[in-house]
Enzyme design. Sequence first.
Site, PDB file in Angstrom:
ATOM      1  N   ASP A  58     -26.124  -9.346 -31.529  1.00 25.09           N
ATOM      2  CA  ASP A  58     -25.019  -8.394 -31.618  1.00 25.09           C
ATOM      3  C   ASP A  58     -24.863  -7.676 -30.278  1.00 25.09           C
ATOM      4  OD1 ASP A  58     -23.046  -6.851 -32.821  1.00 25.09           O
ATOM      5  OD2 ASP A  58     -24.451  -5.254 -33.282  1.00 25.09           O
ATOM      6  N   THR A  91     -17.552  -6.195 -28.974  1.00 30.75           N
ATOM      7  CA  THR A  91     -18.266  -5.671 -27.790  1.00 30.75           C
ATOM      8  C   THR A  91     -18.481  -6.769 -26.760  1.00 30.75           C
ATOM      9  OG1 THR A  91     -20.139  -5.842 -29.282  1.00 30.75           O
ATOM     10  CG2 THR A  91     -19.573  -3.669 -28.543  1.00 30.75           C
ATOM     11  N   THR A  92     -18.989  -7.919 -27.196  1.00 29.47           N
ATOM     12  CA  THR A  92     -19.265  -9.019 -26.254  1.00 29.47           C
ATOM     13  C   THR A  92     -17.969  -9.459 -25.587  1.00 29.47           C
ATOM     14  OG1 THR A  92     -20.951  -9.705 -27.825  1.00 29.47           O
ATOM     15  CG2 THR A  92     -20.503 -11.207 -26.041  1.00 29.47           C
ATOM     16  N   ASP A 396     -20.880  -5.054 -39.410  1.00 26.80           N
ATOM     17  CA  ASP A 396     -19.688  -5.611 -38.765  1.00 26.80           C
ATOM     18  C   ASP A 396     -18.753  -6.257 -39.785  1.00 26.80           C
ATOM     19  OD1 ASP A 396     -20.783  -4.752 -36.475  1.00 26.80           O
ATOM     20  OD2 ASP A 396     -20.827  -6.648 -35.424  1.00 26.80           O
TER      21      ASP A 396
END
Length: 535
Positions: A58, A91-92, A396
Amino acid sequence: MSLRVLNPNAEVLNKSAALHMNINAAKGLQDVLKTNLGPKGTIKMLVGGSGDIKLTKDGNTLLKEMQIQNPTAIMIARTAVAQDDISGDGTTSTVLFIGELMKQSERYIDEGMHPRVLVDGFEIAKRATLQFIEKFKTPVVMGSEPDKEILKMVARTTVRTKLHEALADQLTDIVVNAVLCIRKPEEAIDLFMVEIMHMRHKFDADTRLVEGLVLDHGSRHPDMKRRAENCYILTANVSLEYEKSEVNSGFFYSNAEQREAMVLAERRQVDERVRKIIELKNKVCSGNDNNFVVINQKGIDPPSLDLLARAGIIALRRAKRRNMERLVLACGGEAVNSVDDLTPDCLGWAGLVYEHVLGEEKYTFVENVKNPHSCTILIKGPNDHTIAQIKDAVRDGLRAVKNTIEDEAVILGAGAFEVAARQYLINEVKKTVQGRAQLGVEAFADALLVVPKTLAENAGLDTQDVIISLKGEHERGNVVGLNHHTGEPIDPQMEGIFDNYSVKRQIINSGPVITSQLLLVDEVIRAGRNMRKPT
């Protein structure tokens, strides 16, 4: 030079050095997170100072746990973590997009182009992409009964990037049912009404949704039942223990009878409260085999527990405040703050209440409730690493389902949106832009391809082949994404691969803003007040 006169200890990075420091920091952070993207991404192992290990895929967890020293990288990491706080995912992708924008900019800046011109192009491209996403999104009608299949597809796309397929598919059903359980028409969805409880027990495949509540403690009296069916639930916030008076007072007695009277008087108030609860129990449970459970937010002392146990009542004390809210939503009834006006209407109902002992831990399950508006996701796993990974994925997944219900729209996944947006920017928007800002639009368009490129790279496919075949299909007017098993183009709609509209929109919004700020930095000065003392 002027700064050197003011502060001889200041460290200064001038034009190209400052810019390259920022670009290298963005590229460095991108390289770290690159391999995490998508269902085929790899896992990172973080080792803490004391040797504790964390396994995660994550991006949000990685950025929060990693100790980043470089100021530029910290700035990018904060943007990505803010992205997670706002929309729960992406986020990534945010870090990759910012890194790729910086990488594309470097090409042009090294050829002598001014960053300001690039930034103007980025701004035009960002506005155009936000308009394009409005046309590209797939509307979903939610109404009073949302389409479960669409929600499952969105949740599955999110959860599969964090866990292996079999477990991800099982969690998808759990997450969708949990959100639909707590959803009330005309009200915002409050994800805090889904309790996430974990037990180090059995295997990750034993994770399940409990339509009811799991409390992380048990009853405190050996004579109370460990399992009861058809239970009335009294949710109370009443002190059932002897409390000392707030005023300092003395009591003198001359014989044993007076002392006895004093002890009785001290307990009378608490015993009166317990007696009222027992009266209510006798009223609703006489003549049937129903049971009675008291779940109290405050304490219950041993004499009171004893009285309740003799009356056949199961009592739990010191329940968490948030669980009191959830109990009322799950079981019905009302939370009472006083025992004076107790009526059967205050009571909730549960078909089954039982205690589960695991080592020294006790868990109380309240299940088979009628029409619940609160539920518990019970995560099980053989070790802490597995549990932490499932927890991140569940969090998530819940946010993804909530976003879909609130957005009433989804975006085609598997890199389809990025390739379509690039074609739109190159074929239509670029022609309308005057002068050198065109190059900024082009850089933005090429940076969008970082998502399909990285998905292909992580699946062990040839990046160039994949991008050429995707572009070719889009040129012919087919909206396709990447099949990461074969490398062939696929229709994401047929495969059920959907992303959140709000997540994509947020990435397009925040990426260029932070990149523009970093590109316009032409001097980095370390001359703060708390600098090291001159030697």
